[in-house]
Design an enzyme around this catalytic site. Sequence first.
Site, PDB file in Angstrom:
ATOM      1  N   ARG A   1      78.485  64.595 158.691  1.00 37.26           N
ATOM      2  CA  ARG A   1      77.894  64.238 159.953  1.00 37.26           C
ATOM      3  C   ARG A   1      78.755  62.671 159.798  1.00 37.26           C
ATOM      4  O   ARG A   1      78.958  62.059 159.039  1.00 37.26           O
ATOM      5  CB  ARG A   1      76.346  63.908 159.852  1.00 37.26           C
TER       6      ARG A   1
ATOM      7  N   HIS B   1      83.966  68.897 165.968  1.00 37.07           N
ATOM      8  CA  HIS B   1      83.122  69.500 165.231  1.00 37.07           C
ATOM      9  C   HIS B   1      82.926  71.272 165.309  1.00 37.07           C
ATOM     10  O   HIS B   1      82.326  71.797 165.991  1.00 37.07           O
ATOM     11  CB  HIS B   1      81.732  69.270 166.034  1.00 37.07           C
TER      12      HIS B   1
HETATM   13  P1  NAP Z   1      72.761  71.821 151.139  1.00 32.28           P
HETATM   14  O1  NAP Z   1      73.027  73.013 150.729  1.00 32.28           O
HETATM   15  O2  NAP Z   1      71.472  71.376 151.335  1.00 32.28           O
HETATM   16  O3  NAP Z   1      73.582  71.012 150.142  1.00 32.28           O
HETATM   17  C1  NAP Z   1      73.413  69.429 150.352  1.00 32.28           C
HETATM   18  C2  NAP Z   1      74.291  69.021 149.101  1.00 32.28           C
HETATM   19  O4  NAP Z   1      73.965  67.556 149.180  1.00 32.28           O
HETATM   20  C3  NAP Z   1      73.423  69.361 147.651  1.00 32.28           C
HETATM   21  O5  NAP Z   1      74.290  69.413 146.684  1.00 32.28           O
HETATM   22  C4  NAP Z   1      72.609  67.820 147.564  1.00 32.28           C
HETATM   23  O6  NAP Z   1      72.235  67.715 146.176  1.00 32.28           O
HETATM   24  C5  NAP Z   1      73.616  66.965 148.008  1.00 32.28           C
HETATM   25  N1  NAP Z   1      73.097  65.780 148.248  1.00 32.28           N
HETATM   26  C6  NAP Z   1      71.742  65.442 148.935  1.00 32.28           C
HETATM   27  N2  NAP Z   1      71.561  64.062 149.148  1.00 32.28           N
HETATM   28  C7  NAP Z   1      72.298  63.542 148.243  1.00 32.28           C
HETATM   29  C8  NAP Z   1      72.366  62.235 147.651  1.00 32.28           C
HETATM   30  N3  NAP Z   1      71.542  61.369 148.125  1.00 32.28           N
HETATM   31  N4  NAP Z   1      73.356  62.006 146.382  1.00 32.28           N
HETATM   32  C9  NAP Z   1      73.914  62.948 146.096  1.00 32.28           C
HETATM   33  N5  NAP Z   1      74.138  64.117 146.650  1.00 32.28           N
HETATM   34  C10 NAP Z   1      73.215  64.733 147.528  1.00 32.28           C
HETATM   35  O7  NAP Z   1      73.599  71.769 152.430  1.00 32.28           O
HETATM   36  P2  NAP Z   1      74.952  72.714 153.027  1.00 32.28           P
HETATM   37  O8  NAP Z   1      74.343  73.806 153.418  1.00 32.28           O
HETATM   38  O9  NAP Z   1      75.826  72.592 151.837  1.00 32.28           O
HETATM   39  O10 NAP Z   1      75.141  71.705 154.357  1.00 32.28           O
HETATM   40  C11 NAP Z   1      75.872  70.333 153.950  1.00 32.28           C
HETATM   41  C12 NAP Z   1      75.858  69.670 155.296  1.00 32.28           C
HETATM   42  O11 NAP Z   1      77.267  70.225 156.232  1.00 32.28           O
HETATM   43  C13 NAP Z   1      75.086  69.903 156.488  1.00 32.28           C
HETATM   44  O12 NAP Z   1      73.791  69.061 156.086  1.00 32.28           O
HETATM   45  C14 NAP Z   1      75.875  69.442 157.675  1.00 32.28           C
HETATM   46  O13 NAP Z   1      75.570  68.090 158.097  1.00 32.28           O
HETATM   47  C15 NAP Z   1      77.256  69.479 157.395  1.00 32.28           C
HETATM   48  N6  NAP Z   1      77.699  70.721 158.042  1.00 32.28           N
HETATM   49  C16 NAP Z   1      78.963  70.525 158.790  1.00 32.28           C
HETATM   50  C17 NAP Z   1      79.484  71.599 159.851  1.00 32.28           C
HETATM   51  C18 NAP Z   1      80.554  71.337 160.488  1.00 32.28           C
HETATM   52  O14 NAP Z   1      81.009  72.131 161.279  1.00 32.28           O
HETATM   53  N7  NAP Z   1      81.131  70.146 160.421  1.00 32.28           N
HETATM   54  C19 NAP Z   1      78.906  73.048 159.501  1.00 32.28           C
HETATM   55  C20 NAP Z   1      77.672  72.798 158.717  1.00 32.28           C
HETATM   56  C21 NAP Z   1      77.193  72.051 157.878  1.00 32.28           C
HETATM   57  P3  NAP Z   1      71.194  68.631 145.418  1.00 32.28           P
HETATM   58  O15 NAP Z   1      72.091  70.069 145.079  1.00 32.28           O
HETATM   59  O16 NAP Z   1      70.816  68.013 143.899  1.00 32.28           O
HETATM   60  O17 NAP Z   1      70.173  68.863 146.183  1.00 32.28           O
HETATM   61  C1  GLV Z   2      76.802  72.249 161.937  1.00 34.90           C
HETATM   62  O1  GLV Z   2      77.232  71.092 162.072  1.00 34.90           O
HETATM   63  C2  GLV Z   2      75.933  72.687 160.939  1.00 34.90           C
HETATM   64  O2  GLV Z   2      75.117  71.866 160.623  1.00 34.90           O
HETATM   65  O3  GLV Z   2      75.544  74.088 160.880  1.00 34.90           O
END
Ligand code: NAP
Ligand code: GLV
Length: 309
Positions: free
Chosen positions: A224, A272
């Site tokens: 983000r 994005h």
């Molecule tokens: P997720 O499955 O919830 O994974 C989040 C990861 O971050 C987990 O490994 C978590 O650790 C780690 N984390 C959270 N807080 C932390 C901290 N304080 N210190 C260290 N590690 C931490 O999320 P996801 O599905 O992979 O998605 C991640 C992010 O990608 C989304 O929240 C969104 O902001 C972004 N995103 C962007 C796009 C785009 O188009 N640019 C698209 C989709 C998503 P744990 O495993 O220990 O819980």
């Molecule tokens: C996009 O940014 C998502 O969080 O899926």
Amino acid sequence: MALLFLSEADPVDQWREALLAEMPDLDFRVWPDQIGNPLDIDVALVWLPPPGELSKFANLKAILSLGAGVDALIEDCTLPNLPLARMVDPSLTRMMADYVLAAALRHHRNLDFFEHEQRSGRWTFKFPKLVGDRTVGILGLGVLGSAAAACLRDFGFKVQGWSRSEKILDGVACFHGSTQLHSFLSNTEILICLLPLTQDTEGVLNTSLFAALPSNACLINVGRGRHLVEGDLIEALENGQLAAATLDVFETEPLPKASRLWNEPRVLVTPHVASYCDPRSAAAGVVENIRLVRAGRPPNHLADRARGY
Ligand code: NAP
Ligand code: GLV
């Protein structure tokens, strides 16, 4: 019982078709013009609903996010206190891995540098490095981070990752917690942010983190915009701590016309687009969640509001 679809970014017709293919009797309503009786709405499928909007549906039982990140929903203090599910879907995961691999390869093969030299009419030779000699580090080893790590590892990069809790991933050096952050950063040449935005992670991409990377490291931010302190990035690019950055997310989106980032020589701006879910792939999971909610059970992939993701 009806589903409310609320998103100005996602293709409503494709979603209607894909959801009806999975659940032909679904009553599909679209915000803002085809809501019908608000009391009919029991499930909402949303991306960036205007604050206060979801509190208008008295019979709402669950909120399903069209995005993986639920930071904007969690930050909305008017959001009804109902089960909130994140989007977890193979097409979203795959698209993110593709973007991250493309961006990492662009930095790895110095294409960012050559694009810059070309604009200045300079033939500047830079010796390439083997992929197996390049270390890529991923902040966040969740659904998207661990899939991106596997994709980069399979391509041949040295891969390491950092998460909140301890992880074991085949062929990926795993670090966790604030005490291991600096060890993780110390040899990360290409840093990818795939963290969720929370109170703990806001502003994590700042001068002190950049200083812990080897000099001339590259940054890819697909988490983000508020993970990044933009002024610190510009300073790090100017003083050579960072060589280049790929930014897909911004504090204000669309990126304001006046932003310096548009014309920063070593910054690639994308609007994005790193990853979206394809309704044809994601509809089955959404329908499963609708069925779970209607059966009085929690949906899959629940966000933890206290943790912030
Ligand atoms: P997720 O499955 O919830 O994974 C989040 C990861 O971050 C987990 O490994 C978590 O650790 C780690 N984390 C959270 N807080 C932390 C901290 N304080 N210190 C260290 N590690 C931490 O999320 P996801 O599905 O992979 O998605 C991640 C992010 O990608 C989304 O929240 C969104 O902001 C972004 N995103 C962007 C796009 C785009 O188009 N640019 C698209 C989709 C998503 P744990 O495993 O220990 O819980
Ligand atoms: C996009 O940014 C998502 O969080 O899926």
